[in-house]
Design an enzyme around this catalytic site. Structure first.
Site, PDB file in Angstrom:
ATOM      1  N   GLY A  92       1.136  -1.413  -0.475  1.00  0.00           N
ATOM      2  CA  GLY A  92      -0.347   0.051   0.118  1.00  0.00           C
ATOM      3  C   GLY A  92       1.240   1.199  -0.259  1.00  0.00           C
ATOM      4  O   GLY A  92       0.811   2.241  -0.256  1.00  0.00           O
ATOM      5  N   ARG A 117       2.290 -13.526   3.564  1.00  0.00           N
ATOM      6  CA  ARG A 117       2.445 -14.659   3.805  1.00  0.00           C
ATOM      7  C   ARG A 117       3.528 -14.988   4.807  1.00  0.00           C
ATOM      8  O   ARG A 117       4.279 -14.028   3.751  1.00  0.00           O
ATOM      9  CB  ARG A 117       2.558 -16.013   2.104  1.00  0.00           C
ATOM     10  CG  ARG A 117       1.380 -16.285   1.247  1.00  0.00           C
ATOM     11  CD  ARG A 117       1.789 -17.177   0.589  1.00  0.00           C
ATOM     12  NE  ARG A 117       3.045 -16.100  -0.372  1.00  0.00           N
ATOM     13  CZ  ARG A 117       3.379 -16.797  -1.728  1.00  0.00           C
ATOM     14  NH1 ARG A 117       3.999 -18.827  -1.781  1.00  0.00           N
ATOM     15  NH2 ARG A 117       3.941 -16.252  -2.665  1.00  0.00           N
ATOM     16  N   ARG A 171      -0.886 -19.224  -0.793  1.00  0.00           N
ATOM     17  CA  ARG A 171      -1.545 -17.851  -0.635  1.00  0.00           C
ATOM     18  C   ARG A 171      -2.571 -18.686  -0.406  1.00  0.00           C
ATOM     19  O   ARG A 171      -3.497 -18.163   0.717  1.00  0.00           O
ATOM     20  CB  ARG A 171      -1.752 -17.266  -1.835  1.00  0.00           C
ATOM     21  CG  ARG A 171      -0.690 -16.604  -2.524  1.00  0.00           C
ATOM     22  CD  ARG A 171      -1.084 -16.465  -4.018  1.00  0.00           C
ATOM     23  NE  ARG A 171       0.423 -16.266  -4.210  1.00  0.00           N
ATOM     24  CZ  ARG A 171       1.368 -15.898  -5.317  1.00  0.00           C
ATOM     25  NH1 ARG A 171       0.924 -17.117  -5.806  1.00  0.00           N
ATOM     26  NH2 ARG A 171       2.090 -15.003  -6.291  1.00  0.00           N
ATOM     27  N   VAL A 192      -6.381  -6.116  -4.303  1.00  0.00           N
ATOM     28  CA  VAL A 192      -4.667  -7.154  -4.241  1.00  0.00           C
ATOM     29  C   VAL A 192      -4.783  -8.021  -3.553  1.00  0.00           C
ATOM     30  O   VAL A 192      -3.729  -8.869  -3.352  1.00  0.00           O
ATOM     31  CB  VAL A 192      -3.771  -5.884  -3.384  1.00  0.00           C
ATOM     32  CG1 VAL A 192      -2.829  -6.368  -4.054  1.00  0.00           C
ATOM     33  CG2 VAL A 192      -4.086  -4.774  -5.024  1.00  0.00           C
ATOM     34  N   HIS A 205      -4.341 -16.365  -9.052  1.00  0.00           N
ATOM     35  CA  HIS A 205      -2.251 -15.800  -8.903  1.00  0.00           C
ATOM     36  C   HIS A 205      -2.339 -17.209  -7.798  1.00  0.00           C
ATOM     37  O   HIS A 205      -2.120 -16.838  -6.178  1.00  0.00           O
ATOM     38  CB  HIS A 205      -2.828 -14.710  -7.987  1.00  0.00           C
ATOM     39  CG  HIS A 205      -1.587 -13.943  -7.490  1.00  0.00           C
ATOM     40  ND1 HIS A 205      -0.660 -14.148  -8.305  1.00  0.00           N
ATOM     41  CD2 HIS A 205      -1.289 -12.947  -6.440  1.00  0.00           C
ATOM     42  CE1 HIS A 205       0.423 -13.336  -7.817  1.00  0.00           C
ATOM     43  NE2 HIS A 205       0.326 -12.674  -6.660  1.00  0.00           N
TER      44      HIS A 205
HETATM   45  O1  TXD Z   1       0.096  -9.952  -7.197  1.00  0.00           O
HETATM   46  C1  TXD Z   1      -0.528  -9.808  -6.349  1.00  0.00           C
HETATM   47  N1  TXD Z   1      -2.248  -9.425  -5.836  1.00  0.00           N
HETATM   48  C2  TXD Z   1       0.255  -9.200  -4.845  1.00  0.00           C
HETATM   49  C3  TXD Z   1      -0.613  -9.603  -3.010  1.00  0.00           C
HETATM   50  C4  TXD Z   1       1.104  -9.026  -3.896  1.00  0.00           C
HETATM   51  C5  TXD Z   1       1.757  -8.291  -2.989  1.00  0.00           C
HETATM   52  C6  TXD Z   1       1.117  -8.784  -2.222  1.00  0.00           C
HETATM   53  N2  TXD Z   1       0.121  -9.227  -2.127  1.00  0.00           N
HETATM   54  C7  TXD Z   1      -0.819  -9.318  -0.638  1.00  0.00           C
HETATM   55  O2  TXD Z   1      -1.363  -7.915  -1.099  1.00  0.00           O
HETATM   56  C8  TXD Z   1      -0.440 -10.308   0.311  1.00  0.00           C
HETATM   57  O3  TXD Z   1      -0.166 -11.314  -0.019  1.00  0.00           O
HETATM   58  C9  TXD Z   1      -0.834  -9.710   1.288  1.00  0.00           C
HETATM   59  O4  TXD Z   1      -2.376 -10.226   1.771  1.00  0.00           O
HETATM   60  C10 TXD Z   1      -1.179  -8.282   0.732  1.00  0.00           C
HETATM   61  C11 TXD Z   1      -1.011  -6.931   1.520  1.00  0.00           C
HETATM   62  O5  TXD Z   1       0.713  -7.508   1.207  1.00  0.00           O
HETATM   63  P1  TXD Z   1       2.010  -6.667   1.986  1.00  0.00           P
HETATM   64  O6  TXD Z   1       3.384  -6.800   1.816  1.00  0.00           O
HETATM   65  O7  TXD Z   1       1.669  -4.764   1.986  1.00  0.00           O
HETATM   66  O8  TXD Z   1       1.618  -6.888   3.565  1.00  0.00           O
HETATM   67  P2  TXD Z   1       1.727  -6.412   5.052  1.00  0.00           P
HETATM   68  O9  TXD Z   1       3.291  -5.220   5.312  1.00  0.00           O
HETATM   69  O10 TXD Z   1       1.634  -6.478   6.714  1.00  0.00           O
HETATM   70  O11 TXD Z   1       0.134  -4.703   4.691  1.00  0.00           O
HETATM   71  C12 TXD Z   1      -1.071  -4.799   5.054  1.00  0.00           C
HETATM   72  C13 TXD Z   1      -1.509  -4.218   5.746  1.00  0.00           C
HETATM   73  C14 TXD Z   1      -0.774  -3.649   7.243  1.00  0.00           C
HETATM   74  O12 TXD Z   1      -0.285  -2.370   7.339  1.00  0.00           O
HETATM   75  C15 TXD Z   1      -2.276  -4.179   8.323  1.00  0.00           C
HETATM   76  O13 TXD Z   1      -1.671  -3.353   9.668  1.00  0.00           O
HETATM   77  C16 TXD Z   1      -3.712  -3.599   7.545  1.00  0.00           C
HETATM   78  O14 TXD Z   1      -2.835  -3.421   6.292  1.00  0.00           O
HETATM   79  N3  TXD Z   1      -4.579  -4.181   7.689  1.00  0.00           N
HETATM   80  C17 TXD Z   1      -5.689  -3.465   7.741  1.00  0.00           C
HETATM   81  N4  TXD Z   1      -5.891  -2.504   7.886  1.00  0.00           N
HETATM   82  C18 TXD Z   1      -7.459  -2.253   7.146  1.00  0.00           C
HETATM   83  N5  TXD Z   1      -8.303  -2.048   7.478  1.00  0.00           N
HETATM   84  C19 TXD Z   1      -7.807  -4.307   8.205  1.00  0.00           C
HETATM   85  N6  TXD Z   1      -8.768  -4.550   9.195  1.00  0.00           N
HETATM   86  C20 TXD Z   1      -6.393  -4.723   8.469  1.00  0.00           C
HETATM   87  N7  TXD Z   1      -5.894  -5.690   8.851  1.00  0.00           N
HETATM   88  C21 TXD Z   1      -4.574  -5.509   8.693  1.00  0.00           C
END
Ligand code: TXD
Length: 325
Positions: free
Chosen positions: A25, A93, A99, A129, A186
């Site tokens: 994000g 993960r 996944r 995503v 994916h």
């Molecule tokens: O190609 C694709 N679709 C992907 C998907 C490529 C890379 C990553 N992919 C997936 O995206 C990964 O497997 C995760 O399921 C997500 C997010 O990956 P990221 O690496 O950004 O994970 P982080 O750094 O842990 O960030 C997730 C954030 C974290 O800051 C949490 O506090 C927040 O999500 N979070 C929330 N935000 C709002 N509302 C709720 N309920 C919430 N729960 C967790």
């Protein structure tokens, strides 16, 4: 009394809200703002974290010299009237996980996040995503009730980018010469289509033997896992953020790009009632068209197997959400 200043329509900058200000994000926020595409709102459950990241990105403007506003928040009200909502909230993960191991924890997070965000931006296009991508896109679509063409699962652009990278590295040619198409889920059953991969218009099948192609296809299928195993904490985020940014650009600039994306299928490729990666024409309306390729028997079987697995995981998600049909 002075009246409010006149504000013509073009004064309103496009707005992109990103739900989940983690690695993907926040990197996406940087890309969108620094490409001057839209103002950005980053929302996360963690207090202070999105606000801090937004302030840091705002201060980078002093060097990067763009005028896009970046806001960090824990309140969905601040996301109102977004043109695009991106859901990256959830868990990534860990080494040894598939996944699909994330279904339970992420289905609840994604359903609620999508519903909360779209309630405040009912005209937005929704890009999902969070993993497992194809299932989470369905969960978000159901939670919001948006027309299916306005819900896009982003993963195929990333998988195709990985395939292109491995082909460029193998042949020692510029990545700019390479086009690739990856269908299906994916996950480990995704279908990188060597027949539709070209190097400056030349089919890949004329430039490499079958064992080499098979090796690159396998590496693409496990491209995410390769990075998870190397990093040990977290998963890939630079290439994912670039791939989401391309999706946003195609929509905001109405580019009519043809890219692989998880789209809702209503009989295309012989499948119904699931989101799965297929070639889509992307424009300001979201997914404006699904392109049906003529697949060989082998490709079709692989695609159907991928769809079957997504259907199984979808049933699991529906059961978790108490909606088992
Ligand atoms: O190609 C694709 N679709 C992907 C998907 C490529 C890379 C990553 N992919 C997936 O995206 C990964 O497997 C995760 O399921 C997500 C997010 O990956 P990221 O690496 O950004 O994970 P982080 O750094 O842990 O960030 C997730 C954030 C974290 O800051 C949490 O506090 C927040 O999500 N979070 C929330 N935000 C709002 N509302 C709720 N309920 C919430 N729960 C967790």
């Amino acid at each position: 009394m002075t009246s409010a200043p006149f504000r013509p329509q073009f004064c309103k900058s496009p707005r992109v809200s990103i739900i989940g200000a983690g690695k993907v994000g926040s990197t996406l926020a940087q890309r969108v703002a620094e490409k001057n595409l839209a103002d950005v709102v980053m929302l996360d459950v963690v207090k202070g974290m999105p606000q801090g990241l937004a302030l840091d990105l705002m201060e980078a403007r002093g060097v990067e010299r763009h005028d896009r506003r970046i806001v960090g928040t824990n309140d969905y009200e601040d996301t109102a009237e977004s043109d695009i909502v991106v859901i990256t909230a959830g868990r990534p993960r860990k080494p040894g996980m598939n996944r699909d191991d994330l279904i339970e924890v992420n289905a609840k997070i994604v359903g609620e996040a999508a519903q909360q965000a779209i309630a405040r931006s009912p005209d937005a296009i929704l890009i999902v995503v969070t993993n497992p991508l194809d299932v989470m896109t369905y969960v978000a679509w159901e939670a919001t009730g948006l027309p299916s063409r306005r819900v896009i699962g982003m993963a195929g652009i990333l998988d195709a980018a990985r395939f292109k990278t491995f082909v460029a590295m193998e042949l020692g040619v510029s990545i700019q010469e390479i086009n690739a198409m990856v269908l299906g889920d994916h996950g480990n059953l995704m279908v990188p289509l060597a027949r539709y991969c070209t190097v400056s218009g030349i089919p890949l099948t004329e430039l490499m033997d079958r064992p080499t192609i098979d090796r690159l296809v396998e590496r693409t299928r496990h491209g995410g896992t390769e990075i998870v195993e190397l990093m040990q904490t977290g998963s890939a985020y630079f290439a994912p953020a670039s791939s989401i940014c391309l999706t946003i650009e195609a929509i905001l600039l109405n580019q009519s790009r043809i890219v692989p994306a998880a789209a809702y299928l209503e009989g295309e490729y012989g499948l119904k009632d699931l989101f799965l990666g297929v070639p889509c024409l992307l424009g300001c309306g979201g997914i404006e068209k699904i392109i049906e390729l003529d697949l060989t028997d082998e490709e079709r079987q692989a695609f159907l197997a991928s769809g079957k697995l997504v259907c199984e995981h979808l049933e699991q998600a529906k059961a978790i959400l108490g909606k088992s049909s």
